[in-house]
Structures are given as C-alpha cells and as structure tokens.
Scaffold this active site. Structure first.
Site, PDB file in Angstrom:
ATOM      1  N   THR A  75      25.028 -19.596  41.253  1.00 10.78           N
ATOM      2  CA  THR A  75      24.264 -18.463  40.720  1.00 10.78           C
ATOM      3  C   THR A  75      23.265 -18.966  39.687  1.00 10.78           C
ATOM      4  O   THR A  75      22.073 -18.640  39.729  1.00 10.78           O
ATOM      5  CB  THR A  75      25.205 -17.418  40.079  1.00 10.78           C
ATOM      6  OG1 THR A  75      26.127 -16.968  41.080  1.00 10.78           O
ATOM      7  CG2 THR A  75      24.430 -16.238  39.532  1.00 10.78           C
ATOM      8  N   CYS A 329      30.615  -8.861  49.833  1.00 16.96           N
ATOM      9  CA  CYS A 329      30.254  -9.093  48.439  1.00 16.96           C
ATOM     10  C   CYS A 329      30.022  -7.813  47.665  1.00 16.96           C
ATOM     11  O   CYS A 329      29.908  -7.813  46.453  1.00 16.96           O
ATOM     12  CB  CYS A 329      29.039  -9.982  48.353  1.00 16.96           C
ATOM     13  SG  CYS A 329      29.476 -11.685  48.647  1.00 16.96           S
TER      14      CYS A 329
HETATM   15  C1  LIG Z   1      29.304 -18.389  46.354  1.00 21.04           C
HETATM   16  C2  LIG Z   1      27.839 -18.297  46.569  1.00 21.04           C
HETATM   17  C3  LIG Z   1      26.953 -18.233  45.488  1.00 21.04           C
HETATM   18  C4  LIG Z   1      27.409 -18.166  44.057  1.00 21.04           C
HETATM   19  O1  LIG Z   1      27.991 -19.349  43.632  1.00 21.04           O
HETATM   20  P1  LIG Z   1      28.777 -19.416  42.238  1.00 21.04           P
HETATM   21  O2  LIG Z   1      29.034 -20.849  42.027  1.00 21.04           O
HETATM   22  O3  LIG Z   1      30.005 -18.617  42.446  1.00 21.04           O
HETATM   23  O4  LIG Z   1      27.865 -18.841  41.194  1.00 21.04           O
HETATM   24  C5  LIG Z   1      25.603 -18.181  45.760  1.00 21.04           C
HETATM   25  N1  LIG Z   1      25.140 -18.180  47.017  1.00 21.04           N
HETATM   26  C6  LIG Z   1      25.965 -18.235  48.084  1.00 21.04           C
HETATM   27  C7  LIG Z   1      25.403 -18.249  49.470  1.00 21.04           C
HETATM   28  C8  LIG Z   1      27.339 -18.285  47.893  1.00 21.04           C
HETATM   29  O5  LIG Z   1      28.145 -18.331  48.958  1.00 21.04           O
END
Ligand SMILES: *Cc1c(COP(=O)(O)O)cnc(C)c1O
Length: 404
Positions: A75, A329
């Site tokens: 993120t 989500c």
């Molecule tokens: C899990 C995920 C995120 C977020 O990752 P974090 O490390 O939890 O912030 C972003 N993009 C995709 C496609 C994801 O699967």
C-alpha cells in the site's frame, strides 16, 4: 471465534514460512542495531543484513539492489510510486492511465489525484479480467505521464500482458508502474524484460512478515525521480524516511530467496492441486462458473460462482475452511466486487462467488476435503433456495414443452 481448520485464502495473506522466522529472530534480540547508526558495529551489522536482503529482493525481480526502497508494505509502495512520480512530472502533464480492476491501494490514490487536478483514465477489462494493451495505446495523450497496471489480480488471479504494456509505455516515454503484490514470488517477474519502471510488492503475500514491503525504482534508462511522501532522516536515498524495520526486512529477503528457489516446483504443484479442486467441483455440481482467465491466471487462484448460492452463506456453511467471498476486499460493505463487476459479472452472480487461494502448506488431503465440503454445502444450500427451485421448475417446464 474458532479458527477454521484449513486456510485457503492466500491472496489475503500467507502464514510465515518457519525458515523465514528463524532468520528474523536474532534481529529482535542480539542484533537489534539501527541500520542508520554509522558509529558502531550494532549499526554496521544491521546495515549489512539489510543490504543482503536488498540483494535477495533484486534477484527475484531482475533489478539491481540500489533500485529497491523498503517500505511498510505494498500500500505504501503504491502510494509512493503514484504520488512520488506524478509530483515531478506535473510540468509535462496530468494524465494517468490505469485499469478498473486495480487494488484499492492504486484506485484510491488515483481518486485522490483526481481531486488535486489530475485526470485518470480507468480502462475496462474483458470477461476474463484482461486488459487489452491496444486500449492502453489508444488512450495515451501528449500529457500522459504514468500508466499503472497490476501484474496479477488479487481476486481472480488474471495476469496482464506486462511486456506489451511496458513496450507501449517506453515508446511513448510514459512511466510504467506495476502493483506486483500478487505476482512477485509466484510467477517470474523481470523488470527489464517487462519494461517496468516502478514495481510494488510486499513480504506478507510471499510467506514473509506483515508490515514490510518494497518499491523498485528504475535507476537507468530512464532514471526515475520520485518525490518522497514521508520526510525525516532521509533514509533509503531520501525516498523513504524512517528507521528501517530490520527484522522485517531480513525476513522479506529470506522469503524472496525461498520463493526464487521453489517457484517452478511450487507453482506446478499448486496449479495441479487447484485444477484438481476445480475438476472435482465441476464434476459434481452444475451451474458453476469460473471467474478469471483459464490460462493467464495465477497458479494458486480459483474464483468460482455457484449460481443460486450466496457466497456468504456458503462460507458460513463450511466454517472449518477459510476462503473469501466475491465481495472480497470490500466485504465490510457487502458491495459486489468491483473486479467481477468490471468483468461483466452480474451483481447476483458476483454475490455467489468464492475465492480459493492455495498456498505452500496446503496438502492434497486438504484439497480433497475442501472439494467435498464445497460440493455438499452447495447441494444443501440449493435444496433450500427458492430461486434454485424456481429455476429448476422452469427448466423442467421448458423440457416438457420441448417434448410436446
Ligand atoms: C495485498 C495487496 C496490496 C496491499 O499490500 P499491503 O502490504 O498489505 O499493504 C496491494 N495490492 C495488491 C494487489 C495486493 O494483493
């Protein structure tokens, strides 16, 4: 709350590999140094561990260690890539191209950018969740500064044609950002071959710890300049201030080492287990639909719609199995998934979908058990579904009419 017996939701997060935990442990205790401390061996040793991990990350995506910036997760990496890249390019233009099925970590940044005067084109996908690279080319303008496209979708597992989009971006002189969270460590990723300028990924999706991620930032041809979004001690080449999470980074490095080593064998094993689960369900249940691409899909992903059965009810009926529903989500809001919607799946069908995400520690016995639970639960729920009953009567009516 009782914990389900079988975990099959590896797109949400993965359990840590025990080998990863082992490499991290000393960095919580004896090796607790601050990697930015230059005056003693505590700091040097921590820095050494961080640089070793950086090499492991680089190896997995065919980058150079210097091109990696550690963050708190994908993120943050997506935020840094999008806000950081456009800040330096607003002289050139304010147009961004992305896709309707992106993760909220990208979509919410884009919405925020729209509020501050950027224009965003959200490209559609086909019924398998794939975007056509030609659509990307068609919407590029003189003022386009960035393309953001995920490597693999987190709900349906669809893989995009990154190399083609990378080539189009390069020809147009537009930066190419890719959210690789679901793909890195699962399918081969190569920032050179794919023409990726910015690549976000995260440890907890590849059997590493939560709260640590990285952003690949291309250093040559072209050299990408990012404006930081966090200010402080100037860590990570000034791109991401804040004391490094040394144990997390060490674990991330080990997770990348393992992923690189086991990828061919693991993806073959998981896709064969996934196909076994799919086959068994199809052979015993009617009106089950695959969401995603039959071929260009993550090896461990299976997203199915079970007509007339609410995904939420199905999950409740098999409490010993952890999976996700098609409201994935956004399940807090009960909205049908924006991904399935973009693929043209009706709201009604989207509500009947379940996402299975297989992982490193799932066994053949677990897969067979889950297949059995799905089949028996769907049959039972359909028995008591008025909609299913009505549809069956209609089918029989039609059949009778045909005989007459
Ligand atoms: C899990 C995920 C995120 C977020 O990752 P974090 O490390 O939890 O912030 C972003 N993009 C995709 C496609 C994801 O699967």
């Amino acid at each position: 709350m009782k914990k389900p017996r079988i975990y099959m939701d590896h797109h949400s997060t993965t359990p840590m590999d025990p080998a990863v935990l082992q490499t991290m442990l000393p960095y919580f205790t004896e090796e607790f140094g601050n990697a930015a401390s230059r005056s003693h061996a505590y700091g040097w040793r921590a820095e050494e561990a961080v640089e070793k991990a950086r090499e492991s990350l680089a190896g997995l995506i065919h980058a150079r260690p210097k091109e990696l910036v550690f963050t708190s997760g994908a993120t943050e990496s997506d935020n840094l890539a999008l806000f950081g890249a456009v800040a330096n390019l607003s002289e050139r233009g304010r147009h961004i191209v992305t896709c309707m099925t992106e993760h909220p970590a990208v979509l919410d940044c884009c919405r925020r950018l729209e509020k501050s005067g950027y224009e965003v084109t959200y490209l559609p996908v086909d019924s398998t969740g794939r975007l056509s690279p030609e659509d990307v080319r068609a919407v590029l303008r003189n003022d386009t500064i960035l393309i953001s496209l995920m490597a693999a979708n987190n709900e349906v597992g669809t893989l995009h044609s990154l190399s083609e989009v990378g080539k189009i971006a390069k020809e147009a002189g537009v930066l190419f950002h890719c959210d690789g969270s679901q793909a890195v460590g699962k399918v081969p990723m190569d920032v050179e071959a794919m023409g990726i300028d910015l690549l976000a990924f995260t440890a907890h999706k590849i059997y590493g710890p939560k709260g640590v991620g990285a952003l690949y930032v291309r250093k040559r041809n072209p050299r990408v300049r990012l404006a930081p979004i966090l200010f402080g001690g100037g860590h990570e080449g000034g791109m991401r201030s804040g004391t490094l999470n040394v144990p997390g980074i060490v674990g991330f490095g080990e997770a990348c080492e393992i992923a690189g080593r086991v990828m061919p064998e693991e993806s073959a094993r998981l896709s064969s287990l996934r196909d076994r689960l799919h086959r068994r369900i199809l052979s015993e249940l009617k009106e089950v639909r695959l969401n995603g691409h039959p071929e260009f899909r993550l090896p461990h992903n299976l997203n199915l719609s079970f007509a007339y059965v609410e995904g939420e009810s199905l999950m409740m009926a098999m409490e010993d199995v952890a999976v996700s529903s098609g409201s994935a989500c956004t399940s807090a809001t009960q909205e049908p998934s924006h991904v399935l919607k973009a693929m043209g799946v009706s709201d009604a069908m989207a509500h009947t979908s379940l996402r299975f995400g297989l992982g490193r520690f799932n066994t053949l016995e677990e897969v067979d058990y889950v297949a059995g639970r799905v089949v028996e639960s769907v049959k039972r729920l359909r028995e008591i579904s008025p909609l299913y009953e009505m549809a069956r009567e209609q089918r029989q009516g039609a059949h009778a009419g045909h005989l007459r």
